[in-house]
Design an enzyme around this catalytic site. Sequence first.
Site, PDB file in Angstrom:
ATOM      1  N   GLU A 283      63.775  24.994   1.129  1.00 40.97           N
ATOM      2  CA  GLU A 283      63.288  23.536   0.725  1.00 40.97           C
ATOM      3  C   GLU A 283      63.151  23.798  -0.952  1.00 40.97           C
ATOM      4  OE1 GLU A 283      59.544  22.217   2.334  1.00 40.97           O
ATOM      5  OE2 GLU A 283      59.951  20.123   1.768  1.00 40.97           O
ATOM      6  N   HIS A 304      70.877  41.079  21.416  1.00 47.52           N
ATOM      7  CA  HIS A 304      71.497  40.688  22.788  1.00 47.52           C
ATOM      8  C   HIS A 304      71.938  39.155  22.631  1.00 47.52           C
ATOM      9  CE1 HIS A 304      70.283  44.406  24.104  1.00 47.52           C
ATOM     10  NE2 HIS A 304      69.183  44.288  23.473  1.00 47.52           N
ATOM     11  N   LYS A 413      61.881  10.638   4.756  1.00 48.22           N
ATOM     12  CA  LYS A 413      60.514   9.878   4.752  1.00 48.22           C
ATOM     13  C   LYS A 413      60.737   8.360   4.292  1.00 48.22           C
ATOM     14  CE  LYS A 413      57.304  13.549   3.980  1.00 48.22           C
ATOM     15  NZ  LYS A 413      56.300  14.273   2.872  1.00 48.22           N
TER      16      LYS A 413
HETATM   17  O1  PA5 Z   1      56.482  22.405   0.782  1.00 50.25           O
HETATM   18  C1  PA5 Z   1      56.292  20.885   0.939  1.00 50.25           C
HETATM   19  O2  PA5 Z   1      56.129  20.358   0.068  1.00 50.25           O
HETATM   20  C2  PA5 Z   1      56.426  20.412   2.342  1.00 50.25           C
HETATM   21  O3  PA5 Z   1      56.634  21.241   3.325  1.00 50.25           O
HETATM   22  C3  PA5 Z   1      54.904  20.000   2.751  1.00 50.25           C
HETATM   23  O4  PA5 Z   1      54.030  20.751   2.582  1.00 50.25           O
HETATM   24  C4  PA5 Z   1      55.146  19.135   4.021  1.00 50.25           C
HETATM   25  O5  PA5 Z   1      56.101  18.074   3.692  1.00 50.25           O
HETATM   26  C5  PA5 Z   1      53.904  18.348   4.276  1.00 50.25           C
HETATM   27  O6  PA5 Z   1      53.412  17.492   3.210  1.00 50.25           O
HETATM   28  P1  PA5 Z   1      52.050  17.009   3.247  1.00 50.25           P
HETATM   29  O7  PA5 Z   1      51.248  17.953   3.005  1.00 50.25           O
HETATM   30  O8  PA5 Z   1      52.054  15.913   2.111  1.00 50.25           O
HETATM   31  O9  PA5 Z   1      51.609  16.278   4.276  1.00 50.25           O
END
Ligand code: PA5
Length: 423
Positions: A283, A304, A413
């Site tokens: 990410e 495996h 989103k």
């Molecule tokens: O690393 C990140 O920013 C994302 O993985 C968020 O943690 C994830 O989308 C969850 O977001 P939120 O804490 O706003 O619900």
Amino acid sequence: MEKKISLDLGKSQINEESILKFQERADHIHAKLHSGKEAYTGWVDYAMELSEDLISEIEEVAADVRKECTAFVILGIGGSYLGARACIDMLGNTFHNQVKSDIPKIYYAGHNMSSAYYLELLKVLEGEDVTVCVISKSGTTIETSVAFAIFKEFLREKYGESYAKRIIAITDKEKGILRPEAQEAGYRTFEVPDSVGGRYSVITPVGLLPVAVAGVDIRELVKGSRDAYELYKNTDLKENEAYRYGVARYLLNAELGKDIECYEFYETKLKNLTEWMKQLFGESEGKQGQGLFPVTVEMTTELHSMGQYLQEGQQIFAETVLNVENTGAHLAIPQELGYDSSWTMEKLNRIVTEGVIQAHREENATPTIEITIKDLTAHTFGFMVYFFEKACAMCCYLRDIDPFDQPGVEKYKANVKQIIKNG
Ligand code: PA5
């Protein structure tokens, strides 16, 4: 100070000279990271500044939770739950939920949209005393919001008007909808620091509260991160292994032309650690058409299955093998198999690891990085988290990528919201 994680680039095909060429850039990146001026770099010194009061408050709430419930449900997705899950799995008993102890059973939700998963989980929880911890920085993530709504209904049915006493909310100090709701309903709350993004938030209440409930010594965990801070503030690329790993990842791609990094682990307790790593690197780095695609490979299970591909498939990947020096568990191999009494499962596991590395290198010259974690303790976990976070930031900045945003995630989103709005 004891170093809890070590990096071996000896089989990576990346030579020392290539790494050291990046010294000047590493110095700049370090200065930028530590300047306090870049958005979302609050994690860099968060552990150093974490107050005794907050640590004690987390410990107290965790102790109350352990007394009040038999099942603790952690609601969150991505950075809001993976770090805690990685820690609980690495340090705790694999079969914790089946073992009698004063620690509640731990369940996770909010990280998928499977009706079956929820229906089955709610059924399991019928006979339990339940406390729910909802974790969402934005407070608007659809998976977490839906899960929370489902669990509020469940708690209201179970506990009537006192349901709010069964909820802990970890969210932004003011943004989002969860904060005002928590204030109005009277949930116990903790703050996700403004300057720390989800996947860099393990060593904040986001990770600390759930792991404390699970019995992890959070003081040791924080100390691990503090020790790592001290060690990795030295920018010398001959010594700073977090930065060396960041540069090496960059070179796997830029110099060796590899597109995929396989995180391979031979200790099952590291499964969710590699999930957390996959998120951290994927990410943070997967932007502007760049980045190594991180995958996790569970050994020896996948020898495996994927073992075949690794040996003879397209050679588009590098392998990063995670070793544990001392797992703290020793199991002798029964002698009826012909092994003498010196043979343990660990020894055999190490030999399999070496055999696999050798096979891949001999036939394919696969670049292999070895990362060795000292043990499975809270101190090591805290240390290691900081190591990987720093490595990740270094690698992204070398690519001129912002390690802390996720514009691609925001896109899906927004689409979902729009489709819902359109009916
Ligand atoms: O690393 C990140 O920013 C994302 O993985 C968020 O943690 C994830 O989308 C969850 O977001 P939120 O804490 O706003 O619900």
